[in-house]
Design a protein around this motif. Structure first.
Motif, PDB file in Angstrom:
ATOM      1  N   LEU A  53     -26.473   5.177  66.485  1.00  0.00           N
ATOM      2  CA  LEU A  53     -25.843   6.369  67.036  1.00  0.00           C
ATOM      3  C   LEU A  53     -25.015   6.051  68.284  1.00  0.00           C
ATOM      4  O   LEU A  53     -23.840   6.429  68.372  1.00  0.00           O
ATOM      5  N   GLU A 116     -29.370  10.663  59.397  1.00  0.00           N
ATOM      6  CA  GLU A 116     -28.643   9.541  59.980  1.00  0.00           C
ATOM      7  C   GLU A 116     -27.142   9.689  59.728  1.00  0.00           C
ATOM      8  O   GLU A 116     -26.322   9.488  60.632  1.00  0.00           O
ATOM      9  N   GLN A 119     -25.786  12.476  61.982  1.00  0.00           N
ATOM     10  CA  GLN A 119     -25.756  12.056  63.384  1.00  0.00           C
ATOM     11  C   GLN A 119     -24.589  11.114  63.658  1.00  0.00           C
ATOM     12  O   GLN A 119     -23.889  11.258  64.663  1.00  0.00           O
TER      13      GLN A 119
END
Length: 148
Positions: A53, A116, A119
Motif C-alpha cells: 500500500l 488488497e 486499497q
C-alpha cells in the motif's frame, strides 16, 4: 540487480503498451521512463517497509509528479505520461486471485485479495489526486502573483 532488471522490464513493457495503444511515438520513451520510475520506486519502498500500500502510494505520487513535469516540458497532455506510468502498479494479480478464490468458494481469501485490490487502487487514485491538487494550487498562486 533484480531491481534493475525489473525496472528495465517495466520500461520496455510500458513502451510496448504505448505502441499497442498507438501513443504518439515522440512520447513513448518518456512514458516508458514514467513506468520505470514507478516500478523502481515501488520495489525500493517495498524492500524498505514491506507494504504494498505505501509502496503503491509513493510510487504513484512520484509518477504523477513526473507526468506533470513532462507534460509541461514536452507540451503534451499529462495523461500521456500518467496512464502508462502507473501501468506497472495495476493490481492484476490481486484481482485474479480474488476471482480465483471466489470461484473456489474460499470467501476469506477472496475477500482478502479484493480488499488488497481496492486499497492499492485507492492509494493510486489518492496519490494522483494529491499531486494534481498540488499543481493546481501552484498554478493558482502563480496566477494571483502575476495579476496582483
Amino acid at each position: 540487480m533484480t531491481i534493475i532488471i525489473q525496472t528495465l522490464g517495466a520500461f520496455f513493457a510500458v513502451v510496448g503498451f504505448c505502441g499497442i495503444m498507438e501513443a504518439p511515438k515522440k512520447f513513448r520513451f518518456w512514458s516508458g521512463a514514467a513506468g520505470s520510475i514507478c516500478w523502481f520506486i515501488y520495489l525500493t519502498v517495498l524492500r524498505l517497509n514491506d507494504s504494498k500500500l505505501i509502496s503503491a502510494f509513493l510510487s504513484s505520487l512520484a509518477v504523477a509528479f513526473f507526468a506533470h513535469m513532462a507534460a509541461r516540458r514536452l507540451k503534451a497532455p499529462m495523461t500521456v505520461f500518467l496512464i502508462p506510468g502507473i501501468l506497472p502498479l495495476v493490481p492484476g494479480g490481486s484481482i485474479y486471485y480474488s476471482v480465483y478464490y471466489l470461484i473456489q468458494n474460499n470467501s476469506v481469501q477472496a475477500t482478502y485479495y479484493l480488499m488488497e485490490t481496492l486499497q492499492i487502487a485507492g492509494a493510486i487514485a489518492l496519490a494522483v489526486f494529491l499531486m494534481d491538487s498540488f499543481f493546481r494550487h501552484v498554478r493558482k498562486v502563480k496566477t494571483q502573483k502575476s495579476t496582483g
